[in-house]
Design an enzyme around this catalytic site. Structure first.
Site, PDB file in Angstrom:
ATOM      1  N   ARG A 165      17.886  33.034 -49.737  1.00 28.62           N
ATOM      2  CA  ARG A 165      18.724  33.847 -50.646  1.00 28.62           C
ATOM      3  C   ARG A 165      18.893  33.198 -52.022  1.00 28.62           C
ATOM      4  O   ARG A 165      19.865  33.463 -52.719  1.00 28.62           O
ATOM      5  CB  ARG A 165      20.083  34.150 -50.018  1.00 28.62           C
ATOM      6  CG  ARG A 165      19.998  34.919 -48.697  1.00 28.62           C
ATOM      7  CD  ARG A 165      21.323  35.498 -48.283  1.00 28.62           C
ATOM      8  NE  ARG A 165      21.230  36.150 -46.986  1.00 28.62           N
ATOM      9  CZ  ARG A 165      21.527  35.570 -45.824  1.00 28.62           C
ATOM     10  NH1 ARG A 165      21.938  34.312 -45.807  1.00 28.62           N
ATOM     11  NH2 ARG A 165      21.416  36.234 -44.699  1.00 28.62           N
ATOM     12  N   LYS A 215      12.171  38.188 -65.349  1.00 25.76           N
ATOM     13  CA  LYS A 215      11.569  39.269 -64.557  1.00 25.76           C
ATOM     14  C   LYS A 215      10.582  38.649 -63.586  1.00 25.76           C
ATOM     15  O   LYS A 215       9.599  38.026 -63.998  1.00 25.76           O
ATOM     16  CB  LYS A 215      10.848  40.263 -65.461  1.00 25.76           C
ATOM     17  CG  LYS A 215      11.735  41.343 -66.042  1.00 25.76           C
ATOM     18  CD  LYS A 215      10.868  42.441 -66.659  1.00 25.76           C
ATOM     19  CE  LYS A 215      11.699  43.595 -67.169  1.00 25.76           C
ATOM     20  NZ  LYS A 215      10.849  44.667 -67.750  1.00 25.76           N
ATOM     21  N   GLU A 264       0.276  40.195 -76.441  1.00 20.30           N
ATOM     22  CA  GLU A 264       1.745  40.156 -76.384  1.00 20.30           C
ATOM     23  C   GLU A 264       2.318  39.540 -77.663  1.00 20.30           C
ATOM     24  O   GLU A 264       3.377  39.935 -78.133  1.00 20.30           O
ATOM     25  CB  GLU A 264       2.225  39.371 -75.158  1.00 20.30           C
ATOM     26  CG  GLU A 264       1.775  39.923 -73.805  1.00 20.30           C
ATOM     27  CD  GLU A 264       2.532  41.176 -73.347  1.00 20.30           C
ATOM     28  OE1 GLU A 264       3.381  41.690 -74.107  1.00 20.30           O
ATOM     29  OE2 GLU A 264       2.250  41.643 -72.232  1.00 20.30           O
ATOM     30  N   LYS A 269      11.386  36.971 -77.822  1.00 21.76           N
ATOM     31  CA  LYS A 269      11.660  37.344 -76.430  1.00 21.76           C
ATOM     32  C   LYS A 269      13.065  36.914 -76.038  1.00 21.76           C
ATOM     33  O   LYS A 269      13.824  37.681 -75.427  1.00 21.76           O
ATOM     34  CB  LYS A 269      10.623  36.705 -75.507  1.00 21.76           C
ATOM     35  CG  LYS A 269      10.828  36.991 -74.021  1.00 21.76           C
ATOM     36  CD  LYS A 269      10.129  38.243 -73.567  1.00 21.76           C
ATOM     37  CE  LYS A 269      10.421  38.593 -72.122  1.00 21.76           C
ATOM     38  NZ  LYS A 269       9.239  38.604 -71.261  1.00 21.76           N
ATOM     39  N   GLU A 313      17.422  45.101 -68.857  1.00 19.30           N
ATOM     40  CA  GLU A 313      16.676  46.248 -69.388  1.00 19.30           C
ATOM     41  C   GLU A 313      17.434  47.558 -69.275  1.00 19.30           C
ATOM     42  O   GLU A 313      16.960  48.527 -68.690  1.00 19.30           O
ATOM     43  CB  GLU A 313      15.307  46.363 -68.703  1.00 19.30           C
ATOM     44  CG  GLU A 313      14.355  47.256 -69.490  1.00 19.30           C
ATOM     45  CD  GLU A 313      12.927  47.179 -68.978  1.00 19.30           C
ATOM     46  OE1 GLU A 313      12.362  46.077 -68.965  1.00 19.30           O
ATOM     47  OE2 GLU A 313      12.377  48.218 -68.603  1.00 19.30           O
ATOM     48  N   ARG A 344      15.692  45.956 -74.150  1.00 12.21           N
ATOM     49  CA  ARG A 344      14.577  45.212 -73.549  1.00 12.21           C
ATOM     50  C   ARG A 344      13.356  46.100 -73.305  1.00 12.21           C
ATOM     51  O   ARG A 344      12.224  45.609 -73.244  1.00 12.21           O
ATOM     52  CB  ARG A 344      15.041  44.540 -72.243  1.00 12.21           C
ATOM     53  CG  ARG A 344      13.974  43.633 -71.650  1.00 12.21           C
ATOM     54  CD  ARG A 344      14.523  42.693 -70.587  1.00 12.21           C
ATOM     55  NE  ARG A 344      13.453  41.854 -70.056  1.00 12.21           N
ATOM     56  CZ  ARG A 344      13.641  40.786 -69.312  1.00 12.21           C
ATOM     57  NH1 ARG A 344      14.856  40.406 -68.991  1.00 12.21           N
ATOM     58  NH2 ARG A 344      12.623  40.074 -68.880  1.00 12.21           N
ATOM     59  N   ASN A 400       8.194  46.718 -73.690  1.00  9.55           N
ATOM     60  CA  ASN A 400       7.161  47.382 -72.893  1.00  9.55           C
ATOM     61  C   ASN A 400       6.153  48.148 -73.744  1.00  9.55           C
ATOM     62  O   ASN A 400       5.342  48.900 -73.207  1.00  9.55           O
ATOM     63  CB  ASN A 400       7.815  48.352 -71.898  1.00  9.55           C
ATOM     64  CG  ASN A 400       8.708  47.648 -70.895  1.00  9.55           C
ATOM     65  OD1 ASN A 400       8.543  46.453 -70.640  1.00  9.55           O
ATOM     66  ND2 ASN A 400       9.663  48.369 -70.330  1.00  9.55           N
ATOM     67  N   HIS A 427       2.728  49.068 -72.516  1.00  6.60           N
ATOM     68  CA  HIS A 427       2.657  48.728 -71.101  1.00  6.60           C
ATOM     69  C   HIS A 427       2.615  49.947 -70.188  1.00  6.60           C
ATOM     70  O   HIS A 427       2.155  49.847 -69.053  1.00  6.60           O
ATOM     71  CB  HIS A 427       3.842  47.830 -70.700  1.00  6.60           C
ATOM     72  CG  HIS A 427       3.692  46.414 -71.180  1.00  6.60           C
ATOM     73  ND1 HIS A 427       3.606  46.092 -72.516  1.00  6.60           N
ATOM     74  CD2 HIS A 427       3.605  45.229 -70.507  1.00  6.60           C
ATOM     75  CE1 HIS A 427       3.475  44.766 -72.650  1.00  6.60           C
ATOM     76  NE2 HIS A 427       3.474  44.228 -71.451  1.00  6.60           N
ATOM     77  N   HIS A 451      -0.260  49.649 -67.873  1.00  5.55           N
ATOM     78  CA  HIS A 451      -0.130  49.538 -66.413  1.00  5.55           C
ATOM     79  C   HIS A 451      -0.983  50.588 -65.703  1.00  5.55           C
ATOM     80  O   HIS A 451      -1.528  50.336 -64.633  1.00  5.55           O
ATOM     81  CB  HIS A 451       1.346  49.691 -66.000  1.00  5.55           C
ATOM     82  CG  HIS A 451       2.169  48.471 -66.253  1.00  5.55           C
ATOM     83  ND1 HIS A 451       3.517  48.412 -65.974  1.00  5.55           N
ATOM     84  CD2 HIS A 451       1.833  47.254 -66.735  1.00  5.55           C
ATOM     85  CE1 HIS A 451       3.971  47.214 -66.302  1.00  5.55           C
ATOM     86  NE2 HIS A 451       2.977  46.493 -66.767  1.00  5.55           N
ATOM     87  N   HIS A 486      -4.280  41.657 -68.032  1.00  5.89           N
ATOM     88  CA  HIS A 486      -3.065  42.367 -68.433  1.00  5.89           C
ATOM     89  C   HIS A 486      -3.031  42.628 -69.946  1.00  5.89           C
ATOM     90  O   HIS A 486      -2.768  43.752 -70.395  1.00  5.89           O
ATOM     91  CB  HIS A 486      -1.833  41.564 -67.996  1.00  5.89           C
ATOM     92  CG  HIS A 486      -0.527  42.150 -68.426  1.00  5.89           C
ATOM     93  ND1 HIS A 486      -0.096  43.389 -68.018  1.00  5.89           N
ATOM     94  CD2 HIS A 486       0.450  41.676 -69.243  1.00  5.89           C
ATOM     95  CE1 HIS A 486       1.081  43.657 -68.560  1.00  5.89           C
ATOM     96  NE2 HIS A 486       1.444  42.636 -69.307  1.00  5.89           N
TER      97      HIS A 486
END
Lengths: 409, 409
Positions: free
Chosen positions: B203, B225, B267, B309, B319, B323, B327, B330, B334, B347
């Site tokens: 945990r 993330k 990026e 960032k 987000e 935030r 993206n 993206h 994606h 990527h």
């Protein structure tokens, strides 16, 4: 091997003693605020050191009628106000609603649903009994909400990654976005898995607990411990992740098998042993009434257990100290569950035998006197719970399994 | 299908426009504090609306010599002070250390290790290059720390649950307890997987990011993330979980393949487009120096990217708005990665093509003028990045994949 004859070396049991730190103020590493109600030299009830008055009464209240005035016009069912126990965790605080027939009070549930998409996670045993009722409670008078469900196989042995993936599959196939709500409908396994799925799906969505077993109602649904088992140990993978609310409809216990009922009582008894002497005495008078499912006795035991759990969790959410006292009997108990194969013994059965072992060890270390050992033994036997581990569990099996379960706490 | 001829219906692209909200103050749902540096009517450099001075300078500082005075006596290596960018997240704040040769400064890493047990998670490509060096940095002058490692297969297609389980297996077999530290040594895939494993193991345990690609150094290692892919979509399962520190040793880029270098620059360029016009202009002058791995140019680009960032993440960790501007490119990107099979395109390559598609859509919606489309196209081409999606990606493929990737944002 009977608990009262087990002979583990001090080296292998020293760490196990952390479950027992609370048993006496002379424990090796006593948590700062814990005081076992029965000291070794003072086992007279009149001298018990902790009474239920230590539980913050402000955290428990009955919901006033005003809270339920917004019931839809077509709400014809019982609207007895629930008892509410608050889990006080700052901006992650949430209520536990307790009462008979709460699934008929749709507003209770609906006020905690975020967004318009819900995924109910349940199992093959609970679904035929309560899934329709739950979907009705989520949607009655609220046609904008749509409900999906995923029905998992039943049992601790399915509390694994493969089964968890079925929840993700269903959520993604249903195109649930971040504004959805997951609902756990079932016992402790369903609550733990649904909670961890909610913690992880799209990096975290809201969820609600609807526990349908005593075990889940008094223990596992409260406090935000979620997760799954690994073949080498219980609950090794998971998250601390709090629900939006816990809804305990005590009517769901009407369909609970006797063995499951007794299993849940092991955790009820635990609260009495670790921190609530008055509650323990009450249990000694009422254990048969609980087994007979006397509604008033059950409601009281569930409420009082939740108050104890909420009080501990509010003080130590992430188990840096005090919360570890809730693990009484669980170190030996987890070894029994893991060693015997998940699902052979119910969790509460293993905890009961583990509690006797822990108490016996405390006695032999001189931390408590014999009368406490007897009282713990007696109440567990009266609750129809095992008080010795499986005969096939050898000392070496305990040692090797506890070598994992001890360091992983 | 070339980006400049793609014709998606407004209904399927309306949601995609959220990547582009920041492109102009006239965006449909503009985030409250974002202002694209190039407005459609004001594309003259002298009139750029956002300069780098908007980045809080207080969050960036060079570490004074005093911070490194505790180096062990046998520390013979370079001790050039690192640049430090702070990610300001209250009690979860952490530093990003940036500099050449930081893996030789063992104290930097050791001050962030909790407990005495460390698990380094890396891959088959990075392990032969930097695992020994990392273990040395963790243990030099500190013999009480023991280090285990798990070496995963390399590539986005292994960012899945089966591979993640290998991390848990190793941690449990090594009997790592809650006081251990996970270290991610590698690119974005390793960082995402190690971070999610750290979030979930028992945990939650501490972890450290040591990114070894430009992509990871300027983007994925910063901001918490973490997660893995599902066969139906990228990053569907994960957690927001912050590291103890990020250590960027720019010397690790000496072994980075050219294609990976270019991928990371996608990026870097993104930060210029979405919020830092001065940085974009600098890139237009220095893109060839970056590709040639000029150390000073690389160090500046990495620092400036991390500042951007960190600034965004500090304002919107989970987000809920701002935030999402990170993206850019993206959503289309994606879709390319998922539709083409994880790993076929890097990527950053997919993001580059996706950025051109996003910018082209913005142009056709009248949000920006042609000069911006040209500048974005030009710099990506100079960076040797693709500016059109794979020819085999049809509109219907984009639509069906984006139907998942859009709602899951």
């Amino acid at each position: 091997m009977a608990a009262n004859t087990i002979s583990l070396s001090i080296s292998s049991t020293a760490a196990a003693s952390k479950n027992l730190h609370s048993l006496d103020s002379r424990g090796l590493i006593p948590p700062p605020t814990i005081c076992f109600p029965f000291s070794s030299s003072k086992s007279i009830p009149g001298e018990l050191s902790l009474s239920s008055t230590s539980i913050s009464r402000s955290r428990m209240r009955a919901a006033g009628a005003s809270q339920l005035m917004n019931e839809p016009a077509n709400e014809k069912r019982s609207t007895t106000p629930p008892t509410i126990v608050e889990v006080d965790l700052g901006n992650r605080s949430y209520p536990i609603y307790i009462g008979a027939g709460l699934l008929d009070q749709s507003q209770l549930l609906q006020r905690h649903v975020h967004g318009k998409r819900v995924l109910v996670v349940t199992n093959e045993r609970v679904a035929p009994l309560y899934l329709d009722k739950t979907v009705d409670a989520l949607t009655r008078g609220n046609p904008n909400v749509s409900v999906e469900s995923v029905i998992l196989p039943d049992g601790e042995k399915y509390k694994d990654m493969d089964t968890l993936m079925k929840v993700f599959d269903k959520a993604i196939e249903s195109r649930l976005d971040r504004r959805c709500t997951f609902v756990a409908l079932g016992g402790g396994v369903i609550g733990d898995m649904c909670g961890y799925a909610a913690a992880s799906y799209l990096r975290g969505v809201n969820f609600i607990q609807i526990p349908t077993t005593v075990m889940a109602q008094v223990d596992s649904s409260v406090g935000g411990k979620t997760g799954i088992n690994h073949r080498l140990g219980k609950n090794m993978i998971g998250a601390f992740y709090q629900p939006q609310c816990v809804l305990v409809d005590t009517n769901t216990l009407n369909t609970l098998p006797d063995r499951e009922m007794a299993s849940g009582l092991a955790e009820v008894i635990k609260y009495g042993i670790i921190r609530d002497a008055e509650f323990f005495e009450w249990q000694e008078k009422n254990i048969e009434a609980l087994l007979a499912r006397d509604p008033a006795a059950l409601a009281y035991a569930i409420k009082r257990s939740c108050e104890n759990k909420a009080d501990v969790v509010s003080q130590d959410e992430r188990e840096s100290g005090l919360r570890a006292t809730l693990n009484l009997g669980h170190t030996f108990g987890h070894a029994i569950e893991t060693g015997f194969g998940y699902g052979e013994w119910l969790h509460g059965e293993a905890v009961a035998a583990g509690t006797v072992m822990a108490v016996d060890m405390s006695y032999r270390l001189g931390w408590i006197d014999e009368s406490i050992v007897e009282r713990v033994n007696n109440i567990l036997k009266r609750a129809k719970l095992p008080t010795t581990p499986p005969e096939s569990m050898t000392v070496s099996m305990f040692k090797s399994i506890m070598a994992v379960s001890l360091w992983s706490k």
